[in-house]
Design an enzyme around this catalytic site. Structure first.
Site, PDB file in Angstrom:
ATOM      1  N   SER A 404      42.462   3.721   5.492  1.00  0.00           N
ATOM      2  CA  SER A 404      41.083   3.246   5.529  1.00  0.00           C
ATOM      3  C   SER A 404      40.701   2.492   4.261  1.00  0.00           C
ATOM      4  CB  SER A 404      40.127   4.436   5.663  1.00  0.00           C
ATOM      5  OG  SER A 404      40.493   5.260   6.733  1.00  0.00           O
ATOM      6  N   GLU A 437      41.226  -3.728  12.730  1.00  0.00           N
ATOM      7  CA  GLU A 437      41.263  -4.543  11.524  1.00  0.00           C
ATOM      8  C   GLU A 437      42.728  -4.753  11.156  1.00  0.00           C
ATOM      9  OE1 GLU A 437      38.092  -4.467   7.814  1.00  0.00           O
ATOM     10  OE2 GLU A 437      38.812  -2.583   8.574  1.00  0.00           O
ATOM     11  N   ASN A 475      34.832  -1.039   6.001  1.00  0.00           N
ATOM     12  CA  ASN A 475      34.439   0.081   5.136  1.00  0.00           C
ATOM     13  C   ASN A 475      33.864  -0.387   3.809  1.00  0.00           C
ATOM     14  OD1 ASN A 475      34.993   2.084   6.941  1.00  0.00           O
ATOM     15  ND2 ASN A 475      37.075   2.466   6.208  1.00  0.00           N
TER      16      ASN A 475
END
Ligand code: NAD
Length: 692
Positions: A404, A437, A475
């Protein structure tokens, strides 16, 4: 017949006039196609040697719908209703030979014909509501006369696409032809009698209409087209056909100019553009057959299911036999849920689950063309895995990580083949969320990125290509959004007020409710990890840390920003209010109030500002990619078009003013982006910006 214009041609087969459309790729109803169809119908109707007409879109096609680019321009004659009216009024029978997609305006043309023959690959549907519109060429008036009001409301409001068998069952197709569709249509046409749906009575009894309306309104969320569709479809029971048509057309033209329809059109093009990456136009993807996933936790199991759903056989690698068995159980649970909800049959569930093979044997990775690592979010763990992977994976295998936040270049550098390493950042639940992504490390080979994009397509995911930075696109921006939501709370808003403002804006859930659902411990751990590197000039709101330190990790512990009761319903919690008050008191903050609009504008501006920084750094290729990331990965309302589009609609000068206020409140890290300032100064928008 000279009057017929090029994308539409006319040929004679005995007494049948065959109108063929050839307008790649999908026979969209551009002006030239509309004109050609109109001319062809008129010419064949006037030709005394022609007894019947056939409309064909060629092998594998019919007419996939409107030309959406033209929708952002002023309407231009001939209009689709003119074409449909000419078919309806034609004195000779007209047969539709539907070999492929008959959607939107294409379906409306088919509904104006007297007989609809479909091939096995035919698709039918009035899908206009997906673009914030209603059918504008008789679809809302003809379909209910064919299938009843309740069914028409369901089909139109859901924008459902029917496969040949379902279209046949509902009567949208009269027959499905297995053999040569066009030959069959030509053979049948002269014997067809006129059957104008416009002249049919509305089927008696409105059974189920109220239930269909309730269902449609429930799914509507901010799409005015749904209410309009319901209103106009219901008119069939009360008004003459022509009156209904006029109502429909007026509603269609008004909706076409609505903010929601414009945002949805923006996303339609954004979705098509996102897979195009400069420099990759002629790069072939690597072949993918065998795939593997490392780590079978929440994400790994979801990714394995998503891969199995796309038809892959998946090797699922865990630390030991016990963990592998637990991983398979997660996969089985995900399929059990889909079977229970009716999305899959029992047999399908069993068959797909069998595509996933759990193991603790790393040697099994040697066969994989692609490996997706989804182990703990810890650089040491990932580095160790990639070193071992480097030793066993076959040459040319794509080595992906679902990290992430971690630095992809560092992960790539532990291998002897950094060119094969890529980020494939799936979102939870990975078998449901559409966003993927694709994170591009500095040394990644072009065909590795091309492979990732091809994989996304095969999995039905929406790819967005991102550069390597902390948090990538999604993020990274989300972190600022959350930080400023917490600043608003410390400055005087309650978490409930912030969430309510976001829900009023169109988010399914506010940010604090989302945090509680994902668990507050993950962000907490990240903040602790980064504490040393934090700029002391950044305002730090410690409320979330205190929640975690009191054991309030969110829903899973029954308390977080909210309190949760036994059935999971949330409510404001005095303990949280006290923590917030304490935090304000420590900083001598006199709480002020915020209106929902102030909250919405502030958070939107903060997102767009961080998006502008990502654009200028080349982390995102285009503003519309950022919009897609938020719409498909973070619940941003589709009808608002995404944060960058919404900022453009707000006006970038107003956005700058908000960002300045956010900077004053948030300190370092919230500075206005130079790109935002420059665009605002020049009166430009994110939509028209391209990196030089
Ligand atoms: P998780 O803790 O649920 O699962 C991790 C799994 O990896 C565990 O089952 C563990 O046994 C296994 N594992 C750990 N080390 C291993 C090793 N050396 N070999 C094989 N298996 C190993 O974590 P998660 O939430 O699924 O997250 C996994 C990754 O996905 C992380 O990098 C995370 O940042 C990322 N991610 C998570 C989310 C999310 O919402 N949870 C979303 C996007 C990305």
């Amino acid at each position: 017949m000279d009057a017929v214009t090029p994308p539409v041609t006319v040929a004679r087969q005995g007494k049948v006039g065959v109108i063929a459309i050839e307008f790649a790729p999908v026979n969209a109803l551009s002006k030239a196609v509309r004109q050609g169809l109109l001319d062809a119908v008129r010419a064949l109707e006037a030709d005394p040697d022609v007894a019947a007409l056939v409309i064909s879109g060629g092998p594998g096609r019919f007419i996939a719908g409107a030309d959406i680019r033209e929708m952002s321009q002023p309407p231009d004659a001939p209009f689709l209703p003119d074409v449909v009216a000419a078919i309806d009024a034609c004195a000779k029978p007209v047969v539709a030979a539907i070999a492929g997609a008959a959607l939107g305006g294409g379906c409306e043309i088919a509904l104006a014909c007297d007989l609809r023959l479909g091939g096995p690959k035919a698709l039918m549907g009035l899908t206009e509501t997906r673009l914030g519109l209603i059918p504008g060429a008789g679809g809302t008036q003809r379909l209910p006369r064919l299938v009843g009001v309740a069914q028409a409301i369901a089909l139109i409001c859901e924008g459902r696409v029917l496969k040949a068998g379902d279209a046949l069952a509902l009567g949208l197709l009269d027959e499905v032809v297995e053999g040569d569709l066009l030959a069959e249509a030509i053979a049948r046409a002269p014997g067809v009698t006129k059957r104008r749906l416009s002249e049919l009575p509305v089927p008696a009894g409105d059974d189920g209409a109220e239930a269909a309306i309730a269902r449609a309104r429930k799914g509507a969320k901010g799409v005015p087209a749904i209410d309009e569709a319901i209103r106009v479809i219901r008119a069939v029971g009360e008004a003459e056909f022509a009156t209904g048509l006029a109502l429909e057309r007026a509603a269609f033209l008004a909706l076409r100019e609505s903010a929601e329809a414009k945002a949805l059109r923006h996303l339609f093009f954004a979705e098509r553009e996102a897979g195009k990456v400069p420099g990759l136009e002629s790069v072939a993807p690597r072949p993918l057959e065998a795939v593997a996933v490392i780590g079978a936790g929440t994400m790994g199991a979801g990714i394995a299911v998503a891969l199995a759903d796309a038809g892959f056989s998946v090797t699922l690698v865990e630390r030991d036999g016990v963990a592998a068995a637990a991983g398979l159980q997660r996969v089985a649970d995900l399929y059990a849920r889909q079977v229970k909800s009716g999305r899959l049959t029992d047999a399908q569930g069993v068959e797909r689950r069998a595509r996933v093979t759990p193991t603790a044997d790393w040697a099994s990775l040697a066969a994989a063309d692609l490996v997706v690592e989804a182990a703990f979010e810890d650089l040491a763990v990932k580095a160790d895995i990639f070193r071992r992977l480097d030793a066993v994976a076959k040459p040319g295998a794509v080595l992906a990580t679902n990290t992430s936040y971690l630095d992809l270049d560092t992960i790539a550098a532990v291998t002897s083949r950094p060119q094969d390493v890529v980020g494939l950042h799936f979102f939870a639940p990975a078998n449901v969320m559409k966003l993927l992504e694709v994170v591009r490390p500095a040394l990644a080979a072009p065909d590795v990125i091309a492979t990732a994009l091809a994989l996304a397509k095969k999995m039905g995911k929406q790819p967005v290509v991102a550069g390597n930075c902390d948090g990538f696109i999604g993020n990274r921006i989300y972190a600022l959004y959350r930080r400023h939501a917490e600043v608003l709370v410390e400055d005087g808003a309650s978490p409930q007020e912030v969430d309510a403002a976001l829900e009023a804006y169109g988010f399914a859930m506010g940010i604090f409710a989302v945090s509680d659902m994902s668990g507050l411990d993950i962000a907490y751990a990240m903040r602790k990890r980064r504490a040393a590197a934090r700029d002391p000039a950044e305002r730090y709101v410690a409320i979330a840390d205190r929640l975690v330190e009191q054991g309030r990790l969110g829903r899973k512990t029954g308390a977080g920003w909210y309190a949760y009761d036994a059935v999971g319903d949330k409510s404001a919690d005095p303990v949280v209010e006290a923590l917030i008050a304490e935090s304000r008191a420590e900083k001598a903050i006199v709480p002020r109030s915020f209106t929902p609009e102030q909250i919405q504008r502030r958070l939107l501006a903060v997102m767009a500002n961080e998006g502008a920084k990502a654009l200028a750094e080349g982390i995102a290729l285009r503003a519309s990619d950022i919009d897609l990331a938020f719409v498909h990965g973070y619940g941003f309302p589709r009808t608002r078009g995404g944060p960058m589009w919404a900022a453009d609609q707000m006006g970038l000068r107003a956005v700058v003013t908000e960002v300045e206020a956010a900077h004053a409140a948030g300190g370092a890290g919230s500075e206005p982006a130079p790109l935002l300032l420059a665009l605002a100064r020049d009166g430009r928008s994110f939509a028209d910006w391209r990196k030089a």
